[in-house]
Design an enzyme around this catalytic site. Structure first.
Site, PDB file in Angstrom:
ATOM      1  N   THR A 381      28.270  40.790  48.740  1.00 25.67           N
ATOM      2  CA  THR A 381      28.574  40.577  47.326  1.00 25.67           C
ATOM      3  C   THR A 381      27.539  39.615  46.751  1.00 25.67           C
ATOM      4  OG1 THR A 381      30.931  40.949  47.738  1.00 25.67           O
ATOM      5  CG2 THR A 381      30.427  39.765  45.747  1.00 25.67           C
ATOM      6  N   GLU A 420      33.627  49.986  48.934  1.00 24.18           N
ATOM      7  CA  GLU A 420      34.740  49.176  48.428  1.00 24.18           C
ATOM      8  C   GLU A 420      36.105  49.748  48.817  1.00 24.18           C
ATOM      9  OE1 GLU A 420      34.098  45.725  47.269  1.00 24.18           O
ATOM     10  OE2 GLU A 420      32.687  46.902  46.085  1.00 24.18           O
ATOM     11  N   SER A 452      40.523  42.697  45.194  1.00 26.25           N
ATOM     12  CA  SER A 452      39.274  41.978  45.432  1.00 26.25           C
ATOM     13  C   SER A 452      39.552  40.486  45.587  1.00 26.25           C
ATOM     14  CB  SER A 452      38.355  42.205  44.230  1.00 26.25           C
ATOM     15  OG  SER A 452      37.247  41.337  44.283  1.00 26.25           O
ATOM     16  N   GLY A 472      31.195  36.271  49.565  1.00 28.03           N
ATOM     17  CA  GLY A 472      31.732  35.766  50.833  1.00 28.03           C
ATOM     18  C   GLY A 472      33.055  36.378  51.234  1.00 28.03           C
TER      19      GLY A 472
HETATM   20  N1  GLY Z   1      34.312  43.452  48.231  1.00 25.39           N
HETATM   21  C1  GLY Z   1      34.588  42.086  48.176  1.00 25.39           C
HETATM   22  C2  GLY Z   1      35.685  41.746  47.246  1.00 25.39           C
HETATM   23  O1  GLY Z   1      35.867  42.443  46.267  1.00 25.39           O
HETATM   24  O2  GLY Z   1      36.394  40.804  47.443  1.00 25.39           O
END
Ligand code: GLY
Length: 572
Positions: A381, A420, A452, A472
């Site tokens: 990310t 995702e 998320s 992270g």
């Molecule tokens: N893919 C990391 C998040 O959306 O937390």
């Protein structure tokens, strides 16, 4: 000269002196409390110097922070493909200076319409390893292109042809590989090699490229140009869309044109909270970030952290993390599909209840709290922060989930797809060790957005403003919490991004901590309280932050020393 108030005329002299002193005090108080209403400079902090430069280029060309956000997002898509891209999504938290309006642009990916709850399970109901991680079946419908068009058209003042120009230029001319790129490409090398298109673009002779190797992305430049010319339709309709769907389906994916036709960004009201006079504005569901951050700060507001010794403070913060992450797993998901008790979860009274069973002399085992199944969250990310000289601000956290996403690029598009779908609970309803069931809220459903942890955030006191966030995975929220506590303690912005980090997420029931985050003595103390410890071999996070001191109108910005980003303030 010595003033003698006892001489004739001394009374008047004394009065004059007293009045003058009074005026001086008033003047001092006035000067001291005077607040700058517009920043003395603009600031951009991002994970790559080329993206930060793109932001300033657009500000210098007359764009506002929102135009700059389009430029930085698109440029990061080019120069930091491991972290985010137009094949992914994200959350853009906006503050418009002229009327104080705030919104979160939800450009999160959506599950394809052909997705279903058990799509990653075998016939025995077991999760098939890697299916939600690698290849086209792992990819949600991208939201970033729609978000960039939306931000430019609704909040920006420049056409997309201008704000996307730096990204298109860099995609055509190329960018030089750095150590961070090499590290992340090395991590995903095996999977990247499996897709010839991905390998051809992002590897060199099928291997991790050397430092300085220039990566040119001609197809991506063409796709960005199509968006610059046609807006939303440039990506979601026409030739690009056709290639995306065909590429995904040919490789075994389930996308249809209808998925692209239906994709829309959603504007959501941010999550608000307060911590000891500090106002928090953060990401709303489908991110868990804002709610968990506010819950943790509400719990901690009942303690005098600054009066505690360091180890007890860490224990207390850990216990707040544990409780907020339990609720995250239990209650949070896509608000368009489930009902989330946001008001309750962010209410100080609710936090009072959570705080009541925190003991300062020993840990609460996660198994002693009501159970919930924890799902994983991606490791990569990116985040950037922007403040322009009108006072407009953007905190944006964007993602393709794991480094280089699904490691799959539909032929001829240059669009590296996200993975995702792995942020959903692949197998919700599985009882945990205590027979309790959770994570239903984040089960896969057609058109649903996965939960998320991305936590783009503004923090504000009467005199100071912070814009911050970090990548992270599941540790994002606790990193932002630690950053917020640094801000609350009036520490400089460089401290927030560089401080050592520790984390607890309810399950696994262990404190994760960076090298050197806890001394041997602190580790022993925490073990004596009943904590399990898990030392990380590497540092984590890549925080990008801006601080505006309104009283002296000084702007400072900082980029996490763990990454290779760049923060810069400039007068335009
Ligand atoms: N893919 C990391 C998040 O959306 O937390």
């Amino acid at each position: 000269m010595r003033l003698d108030f006892s001489q004739p005329g001394g009374f008047y002299l004394k009065r004059l002196f007293t009045q003058t002193a009074g005026l001086l005090v008033l003047l001092f108080v006035f000067i001291n409390s005077a607040q700058a209403t517009t920043p003395s400079a603009s600031a951009v902090a991002s994970a790559h110097p080329i993206a930060t430069a793109a932001g300033h280029e657009i500000l210098a060309a007359g764009g506002n922070a929102f135009d700059a956000a389009v430029a930085v997002s698109a440029t990061l898509a080019v120069v930091e493909p491991a972290g985010s891209g137009i094949g992914g999504g994200g959350f853009w938290l906006l503050h418009r200076a002229k009327d104080g309006f705030e919104t979160m642009i939800d450009g999160r990916e959506r599950a394809p319409l052909a997705a279903h709850r058990d799509m990653y399970l075998d016939k025995d109901g077991k999760v098939i390893n890697g299916l939600s991680m690698n290849g086209p079946l792992a990819a949600g419908i991208p939201g970033e292109p729609a978000a960039l068009v939306h931000i430019a058209e609704k909040y920006g003042r420049l056409p997309l042809s201008k704000s996307l120009a730096p990204a298109i230029r860099v995609a055509r001319d190329g960018f030089a590989v750095n150590e961070r790129y090499r590290m992340l490409a090395g991590f995903r090398l095996k999977q990247m090699r499996k897709d010839p298109e991905t390998a051809a673009i992002f590897l060199h002779h099928n291997d991790v490229p050397p430092v300085g190797h220039v990566i040119k992305q001609v197809d991506l430049a063409d796709t960005l140009t199509a968006i610059a010319k046609q807006g939303h339709a440039g990506f979601y309709a026409g030739e690009i869309a056709k290639k995306l769907v065909a590429g995904v389906r040919k490789a075994g994916g389930i996308w249809r044109q209808q998925d692209l036709d239906e994709y829309r960004v959603v504007e959501r009201q941010p999550i608000y909270g307060e911590y000891k006079g500090l106002r928090i504005t953060s990401a709303a569901p489908p991110s868990s970030g804002g709610i968990a951050l506010v819950t943790m700060l509400n719990i901690l507001a009942g303690f005098e952290l600054d009066k505690m010794d360091e180890t007890r403070r860490i224990h207390t913060i850990i216990e707040a993390m544990r409780r907020a992450y339990r609720d995250r797993a239990e209650y949070l998901g896509d608000p368009d599909f489930i009902s989330i008790p946001t008001k309750q979860l962010t209410h100080p009274f609710y936090a009072d209840g959570l705080r009541n069973n925190i003991r300062l002399d020993r840990t609460t085992a996660s198994s002693n709290l009501p159970g919930a199944v924890q799902n994983s969250a991606g490791q990569d990310t990116t985040h950037f922060s922007i403040l322009d000289q009108e006072g407009n601000r953007v905190a944006a956290t964007l993602s393709v989930n794991y480094p280089f996403g699904a490691t799959f690029t539909p032929t001829g598009t240059g669009v590296l797809l996200n993975n995702e779908m792995d942020d959903f609970s692949a197998k919700p309803g599985t009882p945990n060790a205590y027979g309790l069931v959770g994570a239903e809220a984040n089960a896969i459903a057609p058109g649903k957005r996965p939960l998320s942890s991305m936590t783009p955030t503004f923090l504000e006191t009467d005199n100071r403003l912070a814009i911050l966030g970090t990548p992270g995975g599941s540790r994002i929220i606790t990193m932002v919490l630690l950053g917020a506590l640094e801000f609350a303690a009036n520490k400089p912005v460089t401290d927030w991004v560089s401080r050592t980090r520790f984390h607890h997420q309810f399950l696994p029931d262990a404190i994760q901590f960076e090298p050197h985050a806890l001394t041997e003595k602190q580790q022993q103390y925490l073990k004596d309280l009943g904590h399990k410890l898990k030392a990380m071999t590497r540092q984590y996070g890549n925080m990008q932050a801006i601080l505006w001191h309104k009283r002296n109108n000084l702007i400072s910005a900082a980029s996490d020393p763990r990454g290779s980003g760049f923060a810069e303030t400039r007068k335009h």
